[in-house]
Design an enzyme around this catalytic site. Sequence first.
Site, PDB file in Angstrom:
ATOM      1  N   MET A 151     -10.632   7.095  -6.287  1.00  0.00           N
ATOM      2  CA  MET A 151     -11.515   8.238  -6.051  1.00  0.00           C
ATOM      3  C   MET A 151     -12.952   7.754  -6.080  1.00  0.00           C
ATOM      4  O   MET A 151     -13.327   6.964  -6.945  1.00  0.00           O
ATOM      5  CB  MET A 151     -11.325   9.306  -7.135  1.00  0.00           C
ATOM      6  CG  MET A 151     -12.263  10.505  -6.977  1.00  0.00           C
ATOM      7  SD  MET A 151     -12.123  11.724  -8.316  1.00  0.00           S
ATOM      8  CE  MET A 151     -13.023  10.877  -9.619  1.00  0.00           C
ATOM      9  N   ASP A 153     -16.841   9.545  -4.129  1.00  0.00           N
ATOM     10  CA  ASP A 153     -17.766  10.679  -4.078  1.00  0.00           C
ATOM     11  C   ASP A 153     -17.084  12.042  -4.160  1.00  0.00           C
ATOM     12  O   ASP A 153     -16.091  12.297  -3.468  1.00  0.00           O
ATOM     13  CB  ASP A 153     -18.560  10.659  -2.767  1.00  0.00           C
ATOM     14  CG  ASP A 153     -19.241   9.340  -2.512  1.00  0.00           C
ATOM     15  OD1 ASP A 153     -19.216   8.461  -3.388  1.00  0.00           O
ATOM     16  OD2 ASP A 153     -19.812   9.191  -1.417  1.00  0.00           O
ATOM     17  N   GLU A 323     -27.608   8.052   0.872  1.00  0.00           N
ATOM     18  CA  GLU A 323     -26.331   8.735   1.057  1.00  0.00           C
ATOM     19  C   GLU A 323     -26.326  10.066   0.309  1.00  0.00           C
ATOM     20  O   GLU A 323     -27.219  10.362  -0.496  1.00  0.00           O
ATOM     21  CB  GLU A 323     -25.182   7.870   0.523  1.00  0.00           C
ATOM     22  CG  GLU A 323     -25.017   6.532   1.201  1.00  0.00           C
ATOM     23  CD  GLU A 323     -23.847   5.741   0.648  1.00  0.00           C
ATOM     24  OE1 GLU A 323     -23.106   5.172   1.461  1.00  0.00           O
ATOM     25  OE2 GLU A 323     -23.671   5.674  -0.582  1.00  0.00           O
TER      26      GLU A 323
END
Length: 610
Positions: A151, A153, A323
């Site tokens: 896992m 973001d 990002e």
Amino acid sequence: MNKKIATTLSLMALTVSSVNVFGEGVKVEHLGINNTLVRITEPAKYLIIPVQEKYEDDATVNVIVDGKLEETIYVRLARTKTDYTVPYDLSRFAGKNVVFDIVTGQGRNSVRDASEDVCWDGLTVADTFDTTNREEKWRPAYHHTPLYGWMNDPNGMFYKDGVWHLYYQKNPYGSKWQNMTWGHSTSTDLINWEARKDAIRPDGHGTIFSGSAVVDSDNTAGFGKDAVVALFTSASTSQKQSLAHSSDNGESFEIYPGNPILTLETEARDPNMFWNNKTGEWNLVLAHALEKEMLIFTSPDLINWTLESSFGKGEGAQEGVWECPDLFELQIPGTDKSKWVLICNINPGGPFGGSATQYFIGDFDGKTFVSDTNPDGTVPTKWLDYGKDHYATVSWSNAPEGRRTVIGWMSNWQYAADVPTTQFRSANTLPREMELFEDADGELHVASVPSPELLALRGKSVASVSNKNIGDKPLEYKLPADGICEIVLTFHTQDNDLLTFTLSNNYGEKVLMKYDNKNHTMSVDRKNSGVTDFSDKFPAITTAPTFEKDGKINLRIFIDRSSIELFGNNGEFTITNLVFPENPYTTFSVSSKNGNAGIESLNIYAINAK
């Protein structure tokens, strides 16, 4: 040679090179050194796949259903030993013929060598997959984690009908980054999470990178009143933005046939959209990753977007790619005015190496964001958290009572794939509320306040102290036996004092948290915290400014099996760090360099974790 004999020898060679292996519910056929067919011969819910992480080259697995290519996934098939297994969901193809055409990347000398890989005998079918926690030593007790697999973001979070929906970047087929899919978990209290089925899977436009989701209460997109609309990055040769919608409160999504809805000439990703009440239209912030700026769009319907402006080129921290943006409005305390906060996650370029979350405070008119500046006209760089393990922080849309609740990924790209867990990799931070505050000079900053739901975690108090002088000798207090707790502490110091708060266990492992009164800083030293040798980037001391001027600090320290989250002065400074102790920390001690500091109050609470 006699032609008949030659033909016989050729057929014998063909037989030897096509070794068939029969497993439970599967038939394995080796077609060559690097190519194998796996046929499903019995109906079942899952194909159980053995994985070995050692090898960097993933096997390419083409899933063929009734003769048509359904999808391609990438798996590190076990070669010499099985580290763990992952399930492939066959239930979608009930009653159909399913074949896995597998191309391995590891070179072999012969088909016989290739057939000896342990994965082939380990492939089985089953109707269940055991997700029982096998890593209790380090799997968090009260932080969200995936049941299994990788896992990173958090994605597409929204609140609706009393339920918090958390989507996240997931690899369903291993504990390292690959096969990006939207995993899904839900909670009614931000503490206890229920794993749901994967929400959005890779399609013909690529894998599913980060994005956002909103509740379209006015049916602006035409998918129905209160439809959940998700916008995400489709990643293949290039990155483009795609749409999906849900009519069942986010349990499943229908991919928009007109995808992609937004394309650019250069790389852009992680769309974050929201309804702007002041302008009566949708806004979208998109990370222009390599250009290190954010692009701002408007739309009447979530489908047709107009580029309005950009922000950030040459501003703030610029070392890494930009990002996972977020943009929201917060009230200025004690006034009727507000400011906008633009969150910009960056990798690398964090204050202590690797990935981190920076933010900008300014004004937004629905089309253009303008950052506040320093007196010299430069844009200040501000960090939301001063630990090593706080990234990709974004907020829930449609949160109740006007709350701005966020959550982050609790890891760092420098070593996320190497941490010493295998059943799962990575957890989320605790949920936090975003608030503005002013420092002593009147400059605005963002506070990360532990969400109020976290008070429900407090169990029995195992230590309670008030008005205690620290003196020349350290004060020691026992933690719960499992080390899982919340420490709530208020203390004061005098000029040039140095207070040290130590978490330790009987292995000699320890974490040092130090408050420096002279420089008004708080640091966390995890160099001797436990297992650290998996990466030379992991041992570190991280330091945060405390903003206060009077030597009085209150702390809330959340300790889980593999993390420490420190919140100071109601979230005005935060430090989030992973730790991997061989045994739980069992002692909390306090010492003063000058022996003239005092504890005003100290409570250590066991944690009520299900």
